[in-house]
Design an enzyme around this catalytic site. Sequence first.
Site, mmCIF file in Angstrom:
data_model
loop_
_atom_site.group_PDB
_atom_site.id
_atom_site.type_symbol
_atom_site.label_atom_id
_atom_site.label_comp_id
_atom_site.label_asym_id
_atom_site.label_seq_id
_atom_site.Cartn_x
_atom_site.Cartn_y
_atom_site.Cartn_z
ATOM 1 C CB CYS A 16 -0.934 -0.093 1.334
ATOM 2 S SG CYS A 16 -2.223 1.523 1.331
ATOM 3 C CB CYS B 246 -0.555 2.344 3.974
ATOM 4 S SG CYS B 246 -2.022 1.875 3.567
ATOM 5 C CG ASP B 247 3.345 1.119 4.548
ATOM 6 O OD1 ASP B 247 2.931 1.913 5.658
ATOM 7 O OD2 ASP B 247 3.032 -0.086 4.196
#
Length: 341
Positions: free
Chosen positions: A144, A147-148
């Site tokens: 993701c 997300c990261d």
Amino acid sequence: MQHKVVIVGSGPAGYTAAIYLGRAGLDPVMVTGALTPGGQLVNTTEVENFPGFPKGIMGPELMDNMRAQAKRFGTEFIADDVVAIEAVEPATDGQDSARPSYRLNLSDGDVLQTEAVIIATGSNFRKLGVPGEQELSGHGVSYCATCDGFFFRDKPIVVVGGGDSAFEEALFLTRFGSSVTLIHRRDEFRASQIMVDRAKQNPKLRLLTNTVVTEVHGTETAPATAPAAPALNLGGLSLTPKPQVNVSSVSLKNTVTGEESELETAAVFVAIGHTPATDFAADVVTRDSDGYITVDGASTRTTAAGIFAAGDCVDRVYRQAISAAGMGCRAALDAQAYLND
């Protein structure tokens, strides 16, 4: 025992649905999954984009908090898997309002009977299946970018995939990484031409075709403890702390020439698709060609009366914890309206 509503799957969608249904006095039962309750966030490190946590929160802690909140309002948890859902036709007693109920068969042989079902089983990232991928998941291997990506500012990044999602992630990651290399196993991409053109025009993005990742390597970035690493004793079981290891490079192989090489990188983002966890419901709800459950417009109503679906088993676009939680809320309200009708 006939339950009012059973939620299949945990994670943000399932837990949010449970909170709403519990507060409505419907005594929800949640089948969390036998091995990994909490969904994909239990394998995520720091979550910085979930509202209400200005300093961020660890993924497992966020899921623990949601579970505790659902429990507070009376949710019953069953750590098992649903292997099949069967519709039970109502008895012909002359009542026009009679509705079907559902029988949920669990992997341990138990059976649950319920008037309504919320499916919130999410989807699974397709994985490369190469050495180092699982061991370094959460330590440089990610599924993701939203997300990261932030964690790899000014560092080289690799993206694996050839579809629109892979290109979207690669372009997004150019905001953070010193460079982004998109690796695809073929010489042609499945992505739309406009996405390919955008990628070619981005000076920070390199396209590497006819290439596969054969292994992900890691390097120790922090010792187990400082200055020493004594063993931990837990009830007679000694555990030695392990050093921190993060992604440092990937091994590559050219699919045409067979040539092997190594590429330094701080992160590997795998974007080769998702597989929704919906096979157990195939006999009762309609799914699209990829296995995602279809719902009625902006609602969470499926093609089966009394069955609702929320989260990543429906959503192929956003796949975020906050959007799943919002859909879980909608599923709970849809189920409540159905049960009160």
